[in-house]
Structures are given as structure tokens and as C-alpha cells.
Scaffold this motif. Structure first.
Motif: not given
Ligand SMILES: Nc1ncnc2c1ncn2[C@@H]1O[C@H](COP(=O)(O)OP(=O)(O)OP(=O)(O)O)[C@@H](O)[C@H]1O
Ligand SMILES: [Mg+2]
Lengths: 270, 252
Positions: A174-175, A177-178, A181-182
Motif C-alpha cells: 500500500g504505502p 503504491e501511494a 502514484l504521486t
């Protein structure tokens, strides 16, 4: 017919026959017996020979007392050399492992093509013991701790990179990917979103390998690659058991101290 | 950045489909979100909301259809171009996805990663402007007092707000929010949804937000899309959303 609360009958979800408990139990038991049967056959296990060798051991043990501390200074210096070999060797391992583990971690590898060859390469390094590497390096760069350091470095590079990449593969995606995604590039994602969460873990692994390397450095002297093992081998060759006993005591003290220290550091990390 | 008028569809999804093995999770989904508009996706658990967001951001690969975000044809992009397109999407994850051992502020700064030079990121030396943006975003969601608190000790609702601040700090043209108010009390939920609506208006951002609560959708969204088992079964102005739609979406 037993039924659930609502008066409905729930059939057990179908499983394959191999998953049924008694079948699995018998199969496991047979496999374990087979492994033991073969292993005991291959190692020539013979308690009688141990029995007849015992007097010799007892004789040596008697000669080892009192321990010979005349060369204590030299021996301690050699012990320090051993720890130093582990420090430098592990550091070489870390330097090689850092780029390798990124290629070898499935979730962050920049290239699926390089992933498998990198895994093979690391498995090879890990599969060859420091002792064997040291043997080669003694022939290449001559006797002394430098050969030992190179041996430790190569072998630990494989171990560290493998353990690190496994730690990296275990992080939650998750982190990462986050961060990705920026629009951040891989280097940013790894350094900002991955490292903070796993750095304690990586450090702990490194300390563990270092601890292990202190122990394996004690025998590198047997092939002339420096450290206290060299003295150990000399004493065995000369059947000087009093001196040997001192060396073993020093090794025990050193290894225990290092293990405790490293365990304490690792506890503080997590 | 190209100037967008309110009439341009900022997000355009055409015939999107996605399968996991034999199971069809998204089936011919098509809709548009204009710049400055808030569109809510309503759907029961398992309807495919998260999967839709993952396809739009290319965290998952869709099986058919087209996805346009502004000028980016998301499904055809790769490498550097995909990164650039992603930099324009602020995604708020259902599971927050904060970096546990970093502070709230450091997590919000993740929103700035796309813009800041790599060496600065590696040394953790963000320019003043980016730190200001991050602090302002934290303030907006009411988390400024917790700026230096580690993410893993924040409550679920607080983590939710930090995740929202991270998307705000990114200053993206598109905001996708996957159940952003699922772990908030009604009052905080309303304040977060008004923030999303306000930034949509102020910055002409296209906001796509998935929700479980119909009343929030009607109150804060311009349009409501109903998703049921991967199929779109409603696409109406929020004012026209009817009881019948509600029953269809959540019928078991
Ligand atoms: N990686 C995956 N592999 C297989 N099936 C998946 C995967 N991800 C999601 N699914 C399935 O796709 C369907 C839609 O899931 P999704 O997470 O999109 O639902 P959702 O609408 O976000 O639900 P919720 O409201 O509970 O978050 C579910 O049936 C789920 O089991
Ligand atoms: Mg979901």
C-alpha cells in the motif's frame, strides 16, 4: 442429521483426498522415517567408536589443565583481529548486497529479466561458505586476514541480500503504491516510502549476519586466512592442549559477548 | 497544464471491463466526470469500487475499454509517461496506506514526491514551498496539531485525514477517493466531504468518490453513479436520485 441454526444443512466443503488428516499423517510419518533411515546409513553412525575414543579425549582434557596463559596478549590481539575481520567482511557484504537486493526483491525490482539471474547469483554466493572463498583467496592474495575478509564479504553478500530482499518482499504494498502514484520515480519510492519502515529490520539482519561472521571467522585461520583460528590450528598441530584450552576460552568469551551485544542492539531497534 | 473549462470531461471512462479469473468484476462501465464536478459512486461491498479505482490508476490492468484522464489515455501509457499521468491523480486509498514509522507531516509530503528533485527526497530536505503546502493541507483536514505524530499511533479517522491531506498536497487535477469517510463519525465525514467539494470548485478538480451512504452522496455530489456487481445501474444528477435507485443498488 445435524443442522445449523437456521435449520439448513451445510455439507463440508469438498477437499482433495490428500488433504484428509489420516492420509496426511501416515504420509508425513513415512517420509520422516525414510529421511532418517537414509541419513543414519550415510553417516556411518557408530557409538562403539565414540566409546573407544573417549579415553583419548579424557587424556587430552587432563593435559589441558591448567590453561596456559603465557601468550594471553598475543591471543587477545588475535581475537580482536577476528572481530575486525567480521566487521570489515560484513561491511563488504552490505556494500555488495545493497544494489543486489533491490534487483532480487520481486515487488521493487526494476527488471523482471534481471530478477532471476540475480537470485541465482546470490544463491551461489550464499551456497559457497566463507571458508571455501577464503581458501581460494589465500591462494590468490596470500596468507593473512585480508583473504579471510574477502571470503566473508562474498559469502555474506549473498546471505544479506537474500534476507534483505525477503524482508522487502514482506512489506505491505500500500504505502509504496501511494508513493508511486504521486509520479515519484523508483529511487524516491524506495528511499522515502520503503526504507523508513524497514530500516530497523535490515539493520537487525545485518547485525545477525555479523554475529554469525564472528563465529565463522574463528575457523578461517585453519586455512591461513587470519584470526584466532590460526593459533587454534597451531596448538592442535603441536598437541599443546593447555594453550588450546586458553584459546577456546577466549573464543567462548568473545562469541558470548558479541552475541549479547548484538542481541541487545537488535532489541533496541524494533 | 492545459486549461479546462467546466464543460470538458476531465475523466472519461468508456466500456471499462475487468475480470479476476472467471469472475467479472467490472462490466462495461462508462461515465464522465467534468472538471470542478464531484461524482459519487455508490455500491454495496464487493460491487467493484476499489477495483475501478485501481484500474483507473493502473495499479491493476483492466481487460477492455478506455480510460482518459485529461489528455492521458491511461490504458496505453507506460514508464515515464505513466508516472507523469499518475502525478496528476490524487488517490485516497480505502486502507489509507500511510508509511507507519513516518510522521503525519512526512506522510503528507509524500504528495510532493513527484515534484521534488530525487536528491532532496533522499536527504529529506523538502523546499520551503512544499513544506508549506503540506502544512496547509494538514491544517485543512484539522490535523495540524498532530503534524509530528507518528502515523502508526494515530486513530483510524486521523489516519484517514492524513491520507486525504496527502492527496490535497499533491495538487493534482484529478482526485479519486475510495470510501474516504468510512472510518469517520458523521460530523467529520461531512467536513471531509465538504473539503473535497470545495477543492473541486476552487481548483476545478474532477473528484470521483466512492461511498456507502446515500445521504452523503446526495448531499455532496453533483452526480451519483450506482454500481452493482460490476455493472452501472444508475447515473443521475444527485437531485434526481430516487428511492428506487437506492433499492436497486443495495438490493441483495
Ligand atoms: N486481486 C483480486 N483477485 C481476485 N478477486 C479480487 C481481487 N480484488 C478484488 N477482487 C474481487 O472483486 C470484487 C470487487 O472487489 P472490490 O474491492 O472492488 O469491491 P468494493 O466495491 O471496493 O467493496 P468494499 O465496499 O467492500 O470496499 C470482489 O468480489 C473481490 O473479491
Ligand atoms: Mg473497496
Amino acid at each position: 442429521m445435524r443442522t445449523g441454526d437456521a435449520g439448513v444443512f451445510y455439507p463440508d466443503p469438498a477437499r482433495s483426498w490428500i488433504a484428509v488428516a489420516p492420509v496426511r499423517f501416515v504420509a508425513t510419518l513415512l517420509l520422516v522415517l525414510l529421511v532418517y533411515g537414509f541419513s543414519i546409513y550415510f553417516v556411518d553412525f557408530d557409538l562403539g567408536r565414540l566409546w573407544s575414543g573417549l579415553p583419548k579425549l579424557a587424556h587430552w582434557a587432563a593435559k589441558a589443565w591448567p590453561p596456559d596463559a603465557r601468550e594471553l596478549g598475543v591471543l587477545i590481539e588475535r581475537a580482536i583481529e577476528t572481530v575486525a575481520m567480521a566487521v570489515v567482511g560484513t561491511t563488504i557484504g552490505v556494500i555488495i548486497a545493497a544494489p543486489c537486493c533491490i534487483l532480487a526483491a520481486r515487488n521493487i525490482t526494476p527488471s523482471r529479466l534481471l530478477y532471476t539471474p540475480m537470485r541465482w547469483f546470490l544463491n551461489t554466493l550464499r551456497g559457497i561458505d566463507s571458508f571455501i572463498f577464503a581458501l581460494l583467496f589465500v591462494a590468490a592474495v596470500g596468507l593473512g586476514p585480508f583473504a579471510g575478509v574477502l571470503g566473508i564479504g562474498l559469502h555474506s553478500a549473498g546471505t544479506i541480500a537474500k534476507l534483505w530482499s525477503e524482508a522487502i518482499e514482506a512489506v505491505e504494498p500500500g504505502p509504496l503504491e501511494a508513493a508511486a502514484l504521486t509520479g515519484a520515480n523508483r529511487l524516491k519510492v524506495i528511499s522515502y516510502a520503503l526504507l523508513p519502515d524497514i530500516l530497523p529490520n535490515l539493520t537487525s539482519i545485518t547485525l545477525y549476519v555479523w554475529e554469525f561472521n564472528v563465529r565463522s571467522s574463528t575457523v578461517l585461520g585453519v586455512v591461513g586466512a587470519g584470526g584466532i583460528g590460526q593459533e587454534l590450528k597451531n596448538s592442535v598441530d603441536l598437541l599443546d592442549f593447555a594453550r588450546l584450552f586458553t584459546i577456546i576460552l577466549i573464543i567462548l568469551a568473545m562469541v558470548t559477548a558479541i552475541d549479547q551485544f548484538s542481541a541487545w542492539l537488535r532489541r533496541r531497534l524494533v | 497544464m492545459t486549461a479546462l473549462s467546466a464543460a470538458d470531461p476531465a475523466i472519461r471512462i468508456v466500456g471499462l471491463s475487468k475480470r479476476f479469473g472467471d469472475r467479472i468484476v467490472l462490466d462495461d462501465v462508462s461515465f464522465e466526470v467534468a472538471a470542478g464536478e464531484v461524482v459519487a459512486i455508490l455500491g454495496a461491498s464487493g460491487a467493484g469500487k476499489t477495483t475501478l479505482f485501481r484500474c483507473v490508476t493502473r495499479l491493476a490492468q483492466s481487460d477492455g475499454g478506455q480510460i482518459f484522464l485529461g489528455e492521458h489515455a491511461i490504458r496505453n501509457l507506460g514508464g515515464r509517461q505513466l508516472s507523469i499521468a499518475r502525478g496528476e491523480i490524487g488517490l485516497i486509498f480505502q486502507q489509507f496506506n500511510l508509511i507507519r514509522r513516518l510522521s503525519a507531516l512526512d506522510n503528507v509530503l509524500v504528495g510532493r514526491l513527484g515534484e521534488v528533485p530525487t536528491w532532496r527526497v533522499m536527504l529529506r530536505r523538502f523546499p520551503q514551498r512544499d513544506r508549506q503546502l503540506a502544512l496547509a493541507a494538514l491544517d485543512r483536514v484539522g490535523m495540524l496539531p498532530y503534524a509530528l505524530q507518528r502515523a502508526d499511533i494515530l486513530s483510524g479517522g486521523q489516519q484517514q485525514r492524513v491520507a486525504i491531506a496527502r492527496a490535497l498536497a499533491q495538487q493534482s487535477r484529478f482526485v479519486l477517493a475510495d470510501e474516504p469517510v468510512a472510518s469517520l463519525d458523521p460530523q467529520s465525514a461531512k467536513s471531509i466531504l465538504s473539503i473535497l467539494r470545495d477543492i473541486a470548485r476552487e481548483r476545478m478538480i474532477a473528484v470521483l468518490v466512492s461511498l456507502h451512504q446515500v445521504e452523503f452522496a446526495i448531499q455532496f455530489a453533483d452526480r451519483v453513479i450506482g454500481l452493482r456487481a460490476g455493472r452501472m445501474i444508475a447515473d443521475r444528477p444527485a437531485a434526481a436520485f430516487a428511492e428506487a435507485d437506492h433499492r436497486m443498488i443495495f438490493a441483495t
